[in-house]
Design an enzyme around this catalytic site. Structure first.
Site, PDB file in Angstrom:
ATOM      1  N   ASP A  97      37.430  38.142  49.297  1.00  0.00           N
ATOM      2  CA  ASP A  97      36.370  37.459  48.570  1.00  0.00           C
ATOM      3  C   ASP A  97      37.022  36.939  47.288  1.00  0.00           C
ATOM      4  O   ASP A  97      38.100  37.406  46.904  1.00  0.00           O
ATOM      5  CB  ASP A  97      35.252  38.458  48.246  1.00  0.00           C
ATOM      6  CG  ASP A  97      34.218  37.887  47.292  1.00  0.00           C
ATOM      7  OD1 ASP A  97      33.717  36.781  47.547  1.00  0.00           O
ATOM      8  OD2 ASP A  97      33.934  38.554  46.282  1.00  0.00           O
TER       9      ASP A  97
ATOM     10  N   ASP B  93      35.148  35.624  43.834  1.00  0.00           N
ATOM     11  CA  ASP B  93      34.511  36.045  42.585  1.00  0.00           C
ATOM     12  C   ASP B  93      34.305  37.548  42.547  1.00  0.00           C
ATOM     13  O   ASP B  93      33.668  38.127  43.424  1.00  0.00           O
ATOM     14  CB  ASP B  93      33.155  35.339  42.415  1.00  0.00           C
ATOM     15  CG  ASP B  93      33.325  33.848  42.162  1.00  0.00           C
ATOM     16  OD1 ASP B  93      34.118  33.489  41.275  1.00  0.00           O
ATOM     17  OD2 ASP B  93      32.666  33.044  42.846  1.00  0.00           O
TER      18      ASP B  93
END
Length: 199
Positions: free
Chosen positions: A11, A13
């Site tokens: 991922d 952020d």
């Protein structure tokens, strides 16, 4: 530590990139502009949900009618992010894992951000060369917690889902990894990755 997996998926952020301040400032500006209450615990719980989905949830929760389209509100936040991302983003400690496996295992980023935004942020953080593919919310029909994002990453990497490991900081992201049949690593718990929120 992750040698037994054939591919790594990150991922972005809150996981590979510390963008806590960027998104808190962007959301604060957006919600204030459209007179939507700021419920910080709720916003944290929606980590990984694309901008439009988050706005829809907020409007429903607070039973609001806003004199602007979903597209307009989304565009305002995205423009704020693009105009200010260079001031706030930086790699997290997880970047060391990506650097360690660079050239050894294929890697991708699967994010709730839009692809162009994600590619720009990764470039600003000096991480873009580490991953072969970036899959943003604009590339899938169903964003996290659906498995589509991570399944698309595996497809592009040419690796079976069960041979991929996903690094995530949100419950929705970990749910997406599990639904994709992939191992999930909670980076907050396992790697103590903490974002630099301003509040």
């Amino acid at each position: 530590m992750y040698d037994h997996y054939d591919a790594l998926i990150f991922d972005m952020d809150g996981t590979l990139v510390d963008s806590g301040q960027l998104h808190e400032h962007a959301w604060t500006a957006t919600l204030e502009k459209y007179a939507i209450p700021i419920d910080r615990p709720l916003m944290r719980s929606l980590a990984g949900v694309p901008t439009k989905g988050t706005i829809e949830i907020l409007l429903e929760k607070f039973d609001l009618q806003v004199d602007a389209s979903l597209d307009d509100m989304n565009d305002f936040k995205e423009q704020w992010v693009h105009g200010n991302m260079h001031r706030f983003v930086k790699p997290t400690a997880l970047a060391d894992i990506a650097r360690h496996y660079h050239g050894q295992k294929p890697m991708a980023v699967g994010t709730g951000a839009y692809t162009q935004e994600a590619e720009t942020i990764l470039r600003l953080c000096g991480l873009d060369h580490l991953v072969q593919h970036v899959v943003g919310a604009d590339q899938v029909a169903n964003p996290k917690p659906a498995p589509d994002t991570f399944l698309r990453c595996a497809q592009l990497l040419g690796i079976a889902p069960e041979k991929c490991v996903v690094f995530e900081d949100s419950k929705l992201g970990l749910q997406a990894a599990a639904s994709a049949g992939m191992a999930g690593v909670d980076v907050l718990e396992v790697h103590q990755v903490v974002n630099d929120y301003f509040l």
